[in-house]
Design an enzyme around this catalytic site. Structure first.
Site, PDB file in Angstrom:
ATOM      1  N   GLY A 182      -3.567  -2.408  -2.244  1.00  0.00           N
ATOM      2  CA  GLY A 182      -2.145  -2.232  -2.532  1.00  0.00           C
ATOM      3  C   GLY A 182      -1.842  -2.525  -3.998  1.00  0.00           C
ATOM      4  N   TYR A 231     -14.666   1.965   9.159  1.00  0.00           N
ATOM      5  CA  TYR A 231     -13.244   2.265   9.321  1.00  0.00           C
ATOM      6  C   TYR A 231     -12.939   2.708  10.745  1.00  0.00           C
ATOM      7  CZ  TYR A 231      -8.620   4.246   8.369  1.00  0.00           C
ATOM      8  OH  TYR A 231      -7.274   4.529   8.392  1.00  0.00           O
ATOM      9  N   GLY A 253       0.821  -1.205   0.000  1.00  0.00           N
ATOM     10  CA  GLY A 253       0.000   0.000   0.000  1.00  0.00           C
ATOM     11  C   GLY A 253       0.856   1.256   0.000  1.00  0.00           C
ATOM     12  N   ASP A 268       0.471  -8.750   1.710  1.00  0.00           N
ATOM     13  CA  ASP A 268      -0.590  -7.920   1.136  1.00  0.00           C
ATOM     14  C   ASP A 268      -1.488  -8.790   0.275  1.00  0.00           C
ATOM     15  OD1 ASP A 268      -2.021  -5.736  -0.352  1.00  0.00           O
ATOM     16  OD2 ASP A 268      -0.510  -4.472   0.610  1.00  0.00           O
ATOM     17  N   ASN A 269      -2.797  -8.529   0.307  1.00  0.00           N
ATOM     18  CA  ASN A 269      -3.710  -9.268  -0.566  1.00  0.00           C
ATOM     19  C   ASN A 269      -4.016  -8.512  -1.860  1.00  0.00           C
ATOM     20  OD1 ASN A 269      -5.484  -7.256   0.238  1.00  0.00           O
ATOM     21  ND2 ASN A 269      -7.106  -8.656   0.914  1.00  0.00           N
TER      22      ASN A 269
END
Length: 324
Positions: free
Chosen positions: A51, A160, A25, A46-47
Site C-alpha cells: 500500500g 496467493y 492499497g 496497513d503495513n
C-alpha cells in the site's frame, strides 16, 4: 438500490465505524474514500508493504479517518466500537506475491485469523475480499461460485491462490464455530486510478508502456482472456455484500470478457500511442480464461457493474497521464 452502508444504526451512534485492512492499497483506498464520503468513520489498517500513503493522503486530515500502521499477521487492536470489518490486506499482484510468497501466505493465514478475531471481539460484520484465483485455471466457464476450481497447490502462484482458499475456509470456520457474521466476496480483475504502474497487472502495465512509447508485453499469444471490473463498481459490490445478510461466496466482477491482445490494442487506441505489441513468455499456471458468472450478485445483492470498459480505461489512462 443504494449500495452505501447506512450511516445510522440502532445503537444511536451518528455514524458506523468500519475497519478496512489493506486500506492504503489500490481497492482499499477507494473503499475507504467511499465510506468517508457516505458519512462513515473509518480505521485504515496497513503495513505499507504494498500500500501507499499517497493513496490515502486526501483522507488523513478528515476527523472520521484514522490510519493505523500495523501488520495484521500479528495481533492488533482497534479502539472503540466497530460495526464492520472489511479484510483486504494481502499482496494481490504477481510482482508482489511472487516476491513475497511467505508474507502472502501469512496474510491469508495469521492475518485472516487476527482480523476475524477482531470482528468476533467487536461483534462486527466481517467481509473478506477473496479472488477469482481460487478457481485457478478453470475447467468451467464462466465461473460460478459452486465451482471448486483447478488450482496447482505447489506452483509459483500457489502462495496467493492457497492463501485465499485458506482465508475462505477460516472465514467459514469462524462463522460456524463462533457465529461471526461473516461473508466472502470473490473479486475478479479490478482496475482504475491509484494502481501502481509497476505492480505487474495487465492494465497498469499496458497503460504505463503505451504512455512511455514502449512495447506492450503480451504474455503468450495473447488469446487468454480477462474480465475487467472498474474499481468504482468493485467497491459498490463489496459494500452491497457488507450491508446484506448474505454469506457468500459471491462473485464481484464484470462478465464482459476480452482477450489480453484485444486489451493491448484497445489501450493503444485510447492513448494514441505508436507503441508496438511484444509477445513474451507467460507466467506458469497463468489462467487461460477468466469470466465471472454474476447471476448470484444480481439476485441477492441487486448489484452489477455499471462502468463500460472504454470509460474505465479512459479514466485510468487520465490518472496515469497526470502522474507521468
Amino acid at each position: 438500490m443504494s449500495h452505501a452502508i447506512p450511516p445510522e444504526k440502532e445503537t444511536g451512534r451518528t455514524a458506523q465505524h468500519t475497519v478496512v485492512t489493506g486500506g492504503a492499497g489500490f481497492v482499499g483506498s477507494h473503499l475507504c474514500r467511499t465510506l468517508i464520503e457516505s458519512g462513515e468513520s473509518v480505521t485504515c489498517v496497513d503495513n505499507l508493504s504494498t500500500g501507499r500513503l499517497k493513496n490515502i493522503a486526501d483522507l488523513r486530515e478528515n476527523s472520521r479517518f484514522t490510519f493505523l500502521e500495523a501488520d495484521i499477521v500479528e495481533p492488533f487492536q482497534v479502539a472503540g466500537d466497530v460495526d464492520c470489518v472489511l479484510h483486504l490486506a494481502c499482496p494481490a499482484s504477481p510482482v508482489d506475491y511472487f516476491g513475497m510468497p511467505v508474507a502472502t501466505l501469512r496474510a491469508g493465514g495469521h492475518g485472516t485469523f487476527h482480523t476475524l478475531e477482531l470482528a468476533r471481539e467487536k461483534q462486527a460484520r466481517f467481509v473478506i475480499t477473496s479472488t477469482s484465483e481460487v478457481y485457478g485455471n478453470p475447467l468451467e466457464h464462466p465461473q460460478r461460485e459452486e465451482y471448486w476450481g483447478n488450482v496447482n497447490p505447489v506452483g509459483p502462484r500457489a502462495c496467493y491462490d492457497e492463501s485465499k482458499r485458506f482465508s475462505e475456509a477460516m472465514t467459514m470456520a469462524f462463522r460456524q464455530e463462533y457465529q461471526v457474521d461473516a461473508a466472502i466476496a470473490r473479486l475478479f480483475n479490478s482496475y482504475g486510478p491509484d494502481m501502481r504502474g509497476d505492480d505487474g497487472r495487465v492494465v497498469p502495465t499496458f497503460i504505463k508502456q503505451a504512455l512511455a512509447g514502449e512495447p506492450l508485453p503480451v504474455m503468450g499469444d495473447g488469446s487468454q482472456t480477462r474480465s475487467l471490473c472498474y474499481v468504482e463498481d468493485t467497491v459498490q459490490g463489496i459494500l452491497a455484500l457488507a450491508r446484506s445478510g448474505e454469506t457468500g461466496p459471491v462473485n464481484i466482477g464484470n462478465p464482459q470478457e476480452i482477450t489480453v491482445r484485444e486489451l493491448a490494442e484497445h489501450v493503444l487506441e485510447l492513448t494514441g500511442s505508436t507503441s508496438s505489441v511484444s509477445f513474451v513468455e507467460a507466467h506458469p499456471d497463468d489462467p487461460q480464461r477468466r469470466r465471472p458468472d454474476i447471476a448470484k450478485a444480481r439476485r441477492v445483492l441487486g448489484w452489477e457493474p455499471r462502468v463500460p470498459l472504454a470509460d474505465g480505461l479512459k479514466r485510468t489512462i487520465a490518472s496515469f497521464a497526470e502522474e507521468a
